[in-house]
Design an enzyme around this catalytic site. Sequence first.
Site, PDB file in Angstrom:
ATOM      1  N   HIS A 198       0.831  -1.206   0.001  1.00 13.66           N
ATOM      2  CA  HIS A 198      -0.016   0.067   0.090  1.00 13.66           C
ATOM      3  C   HIS A 198       0.986   1.112   0.045  1.00 13.66           C
ATOM      4  CE1 HIS A 198      -3.674  -2.051   1.966  1.00 13.66           C
ATOM      5  NE2 HIS A 198      -3.910  -1.807   1.000  1.00 13.66           N
TER       6      HIS A 198
ATOM      7  N   CYS B 129      -2.264   3.185   9.185  1.00 16.56           N
ATOM      8  CA  CYS B 129      -3.253   1.852   8.725  1.00 16.56           C
ATOM      9  C   CYS B 129      -4.259   1.941   9.523  1.00 16.56           C
ATOM     10  CB  CYS B 129      -2.870   0.411   8.692  1.00 16.56           C
ATOM     11  SG  CYS B 129      -1.044   0.171   7.721  1.00 16.56           S
TER      12      CYS B 129
HETATM   13  N1  ARG Z   1      -3.418  -7.177   6.716  1.00 16.88           N
HETATM   14  C1  ARG Z   1      -3.852  -6.165   5.894  1.00 16.88           C
HETATM   15  C2  ARG Z   1      -3.793  -6.177   4.613  1.00 16.88           C
HETATM   16  O1  ARG Z   1      -2.832  -6.806   4.064  1.00 16.88           O
HETATM   17  C3  ARG Z   1      -3.259  -4.789   6.287  1.00 16.88           C
HETATM   18  C4  ARG Z   1      -3.528  -3.561   5.881  1.00 16.88           C
HETATM   19  C5  ARG Z   1      -2.586  -2.307   6.249  1.00 16.88           C
HETATM   20  N2  ARG Z   1      -3.142  -1.271   5.988  1.00 16.88           N
HETATM   21  C6  ARG Z   1      -2.497  -0.262   5.264  1.00 16.88           C
HETATM   22  N3  ARG Z   1      -3.329   0.915   4.957  1.00 16.88           N
HETATM   23  N4  ARG Z   1      -1.270  -0.332   4.759  1.00 16.88           N
HETATM   24  O2  ARG Z   1      -4.544  -5.686   3.919  1.00 16.88           O
END
Ligand code: ARG
Length: 264
Positions: free
Chosen positions: A164, A259
Site C-alpha cells: 500500500h 493503517c
Molecule cells: N493485513 C492487511 C492487508 O494486507 C493490512 C492492511 C494495512 N493497511 C494499510 N493501509 N497499509 O490488507
Amino acid sequence: MKHFLMCEPTFFEVCYVINPWMEGNMGKVNEALAKQQWENLYDIVAGLASVSLIEPAAGLPDMVFTANAGLVQKREFIVSSFLHAERQPEAKFFEKFFSSHGYRVRHLRKETIFEGAGDALFDSQGRLWFGSGIRSEPQALDEIVNAFDVEACGLELVDPHWYHLDTAFCPLPEGRAIAYEKAFARTSVEALNHAFGENIIWVSEPDARNFACNAISIGQRVIMHRASAELKAALKQRGFEVIEADVSEFIKAGGACKCLTLEI
Ligand code: ARG
C-alpha cells in the site's frame, strides 16, 4: 482539528496471509498486547485530534486497518473494493458507517480494485498521491479524479512488502514528506523528487521496515511505530516531533500506526 476513524481490535488476529508480513504469523498475535497497543495509539491520537469509532465485525480481523475503508473528501466517501476475498466483506460495514453519518457514499466501477486511503493520500497542497501496482489499480485513479475533481499523481509500487502507498510514503505539512525509495519504480522516485525536491526525506531500510512511513501526521507531530535517531533528527531539524507508538502486534498483519486510522 483533525478527525480520525478507528476500529477496536476485538476480532484482530492473523488467520490468513495476503501480504509478506503475515507469513509465519498465523495465530501469533498476542491479543492482550494488541489491545494495549491499540489503546495507547488511541490515547495519543485522541489527545491531539478527535476520534470516532466504528463497531468491529466478527470474522473480519483486518477491519482494524480503517485506512483501507475508502477515501474521504469533505462529506463524500468513495468506498473501497478490496482485492482479496478475505477483506471484501468489510466494505459494506464501512459504507453503512459513512452513509449513516451523513456522507455521500460513492462507488467506483464494480470491477475496479481500490483500497482507500491505504493507496490514496492527500499532501498539504491538496494534491492526491495514488499508489498502484500491488493492490489498487491505476484505473481507480481515473475514476477518483472524475468523482472528486482533484489534481492527482500516480505512483507505481514494485515490492510486495510495500503493498500500500501508506507503507512507504507519508505527506507532511508545509509541502514535506517522508518516503522509502525501494518501494517505488524509478519513474515514481523521480516524480516524488520532482514534486517535493529538498522537502522529501528518504528513510533508510531499517526505518522503512519499522513502518516509519506509515505515520500519522497531526500538526508538527508525527506518530509512528519506531524511528531511528537519524530520522528523528531529520524531522526535528524541519520542526517535527516524532511520537513513537509501539504497534508490533499489528505489524504481524503488515500494518502500523497510519493503517489503524482514517482521516475523515
Ligand atoms: N493485513 C492487511 C492487508 O494486507 C493490512 C492492511 C494495512 N493497511 C494499510 N493501509 N497499509 O490488507
